[in-house]
Design an enzyme around this catalytic site. Structure first.
Site, PDB file in Angstrom:
ATOM      1  N   TYR A 145     -29.066  56.535 -83.711  1.00 37.40           N
ATOM      2  CA  TYR A 145     -29.561  55.141 -83.635  1.00 37.40           C
ATOM      3  C   TYR A 145     -30.031  54.857 -82.204  1.00 37.40           C
ATOM      4  O   TYR A 145     -31.116  54.302 -82.003  1.00 37.40           O
ATOM      5  CB  TYR A 145     -28.472  54.150 -84.060  1.00 37.40           C
ATOM      6  CG  TYR A 145     -28.948  52.713 -83.978  1.00 37.40           C
ATOM      7  CD1 TYR A 145     -29.954  52.240 -84.825  1.00 37.40           C
ATOM      8  CD2 TYR A 145     -28.411  51.823 -83.032  1.00 37.40           C
ATOM      9  CE1 TYR A 145     -30.420  50.931 -84.731  1.00 37.40           C
ATOM     10  CE2 TYR A 145     -28.868  50.516 -82.944  1.00 37.40           C
ATOM     11  CZ  TYR A 145     -29.866  50.072 -83.793  1.00 37.40           C
ATOM     12  OH  TYR A 145     -30.329  48.779 -83.701  1.00 37.40           O
ATOM     13  N   SER A 181     -33.096  47.318 -78.843  1.00 38.59           N
ATOM     14  CA  SER A 181     -31.651  47.069 -78.895  1.00 38.59           C
ATOM     15  C   SER A 181     -31.054  47.448 -77.549  1.00 38.59           C
ATOM     16  O   SER A 181     -31.640  48.238 -76.795  1.00 38.59           O
ATOM     17  CB  SER A 181     -31.025  47.962 -79.974  1.00 38.59           C
ATOM     18  OG  SER A 181     -29.615  47.973 -79.874  1.00 38.59           O
TER      19      SER A 181
HETATM   20  P1  NDP Z   1     -30.890  43.277 -91.354  1.00 40.12           P
HETATM   21  O1  NDP Z   1     -30.287  44.419 -92.079  1.00 40.12           O
HETATM   22  O2  NDP Z   1     -30.350  41.920 -91.594  1.00 40.12           O
HETATM   23  O3  NDP Z   1     -32.480  43.246 -91.590  1.00 40.12           O
HETATM   24  C1  NDP Z   1     -33.236  44.423 -91.543  1.00 40.12           C
HETATM   25  C2  NDP Z   1     -34.621  44.168 -92.123  1.00 40.12           C
HETATM   26  O4  NDP Z   1     -35.386  45.387 -92.018  1.00 40.12           O
HETATM   27  C3  NDP Z   1     -34.586  43.769 -93.583  1.00 40.12           C
HETATM   28  O5  NDP Z   1     -35.504  42.746 -93.823  1.00 40.12           O
HETATM   29  C4  NDP Z   1     -35.015  45.034 -94.299  1.00 40.12           C
HETATM   30  O6  NDP Z   1     -35.738  44.696 -95.474  1.00 40.12           O
HETATM   31  C5  NDP Z   1     -35.959  45.670 -93.282  1.00 40.12           C
HETATM   32  N1  NDP Z   1     -36.090  47.105 -93.495  1.00 40.12           N
HETATM   33  C6  NDP Z   1     -35.123  48.046 -93.322  1.00 40.12           C
HETATM   34  N2  NDP Z   1     -35.608  49.249 -93.694  1.00 40.12           N
HETATM   35  C7  NDP Z   1     -36.888  49.054 -94.099  1.00 40.12           C
HETATM   36  C8  NDP Z   1     -37.891  49.906 -94.608  1.00 40.12           C
HETATM   37  N3  NDP Z   1     -37.685  51.216 -94.764  1.00 40.12           N
HETATM   38  N4  NDP Z   1     -39.096  49.382 -94.940  1.00 40.12           N
HETATM   39  C9  NDP Z   1     -39.312  48.051 -94.775  1.00 40.12           C
HETATM   40  N5  NDP Z   1     -38.410  47.193 -94.303  1.00 40.12           N
HETATM   41  C10 NDP Z   1     -37.203  47.687 -93.972  1.00 40.12           C
HETATM   42  O7  NDP Z   1     -30.760  43.651 -89.798  1.00 40.12           O
HETATM   43  P2  NDP Z   1     -31.226  42.855 -88.463  1.00 40.12           P
HETATM   44  O8  NDP Z   1     -32.011  41.662 -88.775  1.00 40.12           O
HETATM   45  O9  NDP Z   1     -30.021  42.723 -87.626  1.00 40.12           O
HETATM   46  O10 NDP Z   1     -32.137  43.978 -87.805  1.00 40.12           O
HETATM   47  C11 NDP Z   1     -33.496  43.785 -87.465  1.00 40.12           C
HETATM   48  C12 NDP Z   1     -33.843  44.693 -86.309  1.00 40.12           C
HETATM   49  O11 NDP Z   1     -33.042  44.345 -85.186  1.00 40.12           O
HETATM   50  C13 NDP Z   1     -33.599  46.179 -86.550  1.00 40.12           C
HETATM   51  O12 NDP Z   1     -34.666  46.912 -85.977  1.00 40.12           O
HETATM   52  C14 NDP Z   1     -32.302  46.462 -85.795  1.00 40.12           C
HETATM   53  O13 NDP Z   1     -32.210  47.805 -85.376  1.00 40.12           O
HETATM   54  C15 NDP Z   1     -32.458  45.512 -84.626  1.00 40.12           C
HETATM   55  N6  NDP Z   1     -31.241  45.115 -83.935  1.00 40.12           N
HETATM   56  C16 NDP Z   1     -30.198  44.541 -84.606  1.00 40.12           C
HETATM   57  C17 NDP Z   1     -29.062  44.150 -83.910  1.00 40.12           C
HETATM   58  C18 NDP Z   1     -27.869  43.563 -84.577  1.00 40.12           C
HETATM   59  O14 NDP Z   1     -26.776  43.609 -83.976  1.00 40.12           O
HETATM   60  N7  NDP Z   1     -28.001  42.959 -85.749  1.00 40.12           N
HETATM   61  C19 NDP Z   1     -28.996  44.278 -82.444  1.00 40.12           C
HETATM   62  C20 NDP Z   1     -30.146  44.905 -81.849  1.00 40.12           C
HETATM   63  C21 NDP Z   1     -31.223  45.287 -82.577  1.00 40.12           C
HETATM   64  P3  NDP Z   1     -35.623  45.442 -96.893  1.00 40.12           P
HETATM   65  O15 NDP Z   1     -34.234  45.982 -96.998  1.00 40.12           O
HETATM   66  O16 NDP Z   1     -35.962  44.379 -97.891  1.00 40.12           O
HETATM   67  O17 NDP Z   1     -36.668  46.493 -96.816  1.00 40.12           O
HETATM   68  C1  8X3 Z   2     -27.583  46.909 -82.654  1.00 39.75           C
HETATM   69  C2  8X3 Z   2     -26.622  46.648 -81.546  1.00 39.75           C
HETATM   70  O1  8X3 Z   2     -24.660  47.629 -80.259  1.00 39.75           O
HETATM   71  O2  8X3 Z   2     -24.736  48.020 -82.682  1.00 39.75           O
HETATM   72  O3  8X3 Z   2     -28.758  47.460 -82.191  1.00 39.75           O
HETATM   73  O4  8X3 Z   2     -26.214  49.195 -81.220  1.00 39.75           O
HETATM   74  S1  8X3 Z   2     -25.522  47.947 -81.427  1.00 39.75           S
END
Ligand code: NDP
Ligand code: 8X3
Length: 252
Positions: free
Chosen positions: A152, A139
């Site tokens: 985070y 991120s």
């Molecule tokens: P979502 O919440 O849409 O998806 C997160 C996914 O992670 C879900 O499929 C969830 O599945 C899974 N997950 C969470 N906790 C667990 C766990 N304990 N065990 C197994 N699976 C888990 O978020 P995003 O798609 O946005 O996020 C994906 C990644 O991208 C993350 O690492 C996030 O930190 C990163 N990210 C996101 C950004 C954003 O702005 N959206 C920006 C930068 C990075 P389930 O709940 O079914 O387990």
């Molecule tokens: C998710 C993007 O800016 O909320 O990783 O940290 S931010």
């Protein structure tokens, strides 16, 4: 056919990655905790693409469950060419002193320890074959630190250190290690961060056009389609209206 294992495919980036890698012809191992969503995704993918799919439902925070899930992978899927460490979350957005320790634990246990459990199980298979590509979803929070986000940000800084360390340790085996570091992307991320408060989640993106999961799938596609001699270390990608973690041009 090549095989990709993606963690966290029940939503957001992971789901988009599953469709994109299926489109590129990869057999898939999809994972997450929500069995109903995994089953529905399996059906959708099977309907659309001539690929094989293995669905593994487990919590990446549970070391034994990770061991069990990875060791249950049948021979057909055992040669994992791409590992996408995507499962992760932010929990809470309060000043340090007002935050819940349980939120801190959930982020460290998922984003850092979960990633380590899975990677530790897959890396030996890649070393044996002297081939593979690990893509860690980091991120912009792994590069900058912002108020109310210390843990985070710490978890994603850790992901970046692990990515760089893995790259150093795996270079001699020809294994690529990449990361993607997005800014704001509208998925279920903010709903999860605000513990289900959809209004607060929506406000995160007010007055700007955030990235979407397809934008991140485009980035993944670019990374995995480079020639064998090219390794992308990291791609940091933001919405045009976001300069960094705390300067965004919002038009209301
Ligand atoms: P979502 O919440 O849409 O998806 C997160 C996914 O992670 C879900 O499929 C969830 O599945 C899974 N997950 C969470 N906790 C667990 C766990 N304990 N065990 C197994 N699976 C888990 O978020 P995003 O798609 O946005 O996020 C994906 C990644 O991208 C993350 O690492 C996030 O930190 C990163 N990210 C996101 C950004 C954003 O702005 N959206 C920006 C930068 C990075 P389930 O709940 O079914 O387990
Ligand atoms: C998710 C993007 O800016 O909320 O990783 O940290 S931010």
């Amino acid at each position: 056919m090549k095989t990709a294992l993606i963690t966290g495919t029940t939503s957001g980036f992971g789901r988009a990655f599953a469709f994109r890698l299926a489109q590129l012809g990869y057999n898939l191992i999809i994972t997450g905790r929500r069995a109903d969503r995994l089953n529905a995704l399996t059906q959708e993918l099977k309907h659309k693409f001539p690929i094989d799919i293995l669905s593994l439902c487990f919590d990446v925070r549970d070391k034994d469950a990770c061991n069990q899930a990875i060791s249950s992978i049948p021979t057909f899927f055992e040669n994992i060419d791409i590992l996408v460490n995507n499962a992760g979350l932010a929990a809470g957005a309060l000043p340090f002193a007002e935050s819940e320790l349980t939120d801190f634990e959930q982020m460290i246990d998922t984003n850092v320890k979960g990633l380590l459990y899975i990677t530790k199980l897959i890396v030996p298979r890649m070393i044996e074959r002297k081939s593979g590509h690990i893509i860690n979803i980091s991120s912009i929070a792994g590069i900058e630190v912002y108020p109310n986000g210390s843990v985070y940000c710490a978890s994603k800084h850790a992901v970046n250190a692990i990515t760089k360390g893995l790259r150093l340790d795996l270079v001699k085996y020809g294994i690529k290690v990449s990361s993607i570091s997005p800014g704001m992307v509208e998925t279920e991320f903010s709903i999860v961060r605000y513990h289900g408060d959809e209004e607060k989640a929506k406000a995160v993106y007010s007055g700007l056009i955030p990235l979407n999961a397809e934008d991140i799938a485009d980035t993944l596609e670019f990374i995995v389609t480079r020639p064998a001699h090219v390794s992308i270390n990291d791609i940091q990608i933001n919405p045009t209206q976001q300069a960094n973690t705390y300067v965004a041009h919002r038009v209301n």
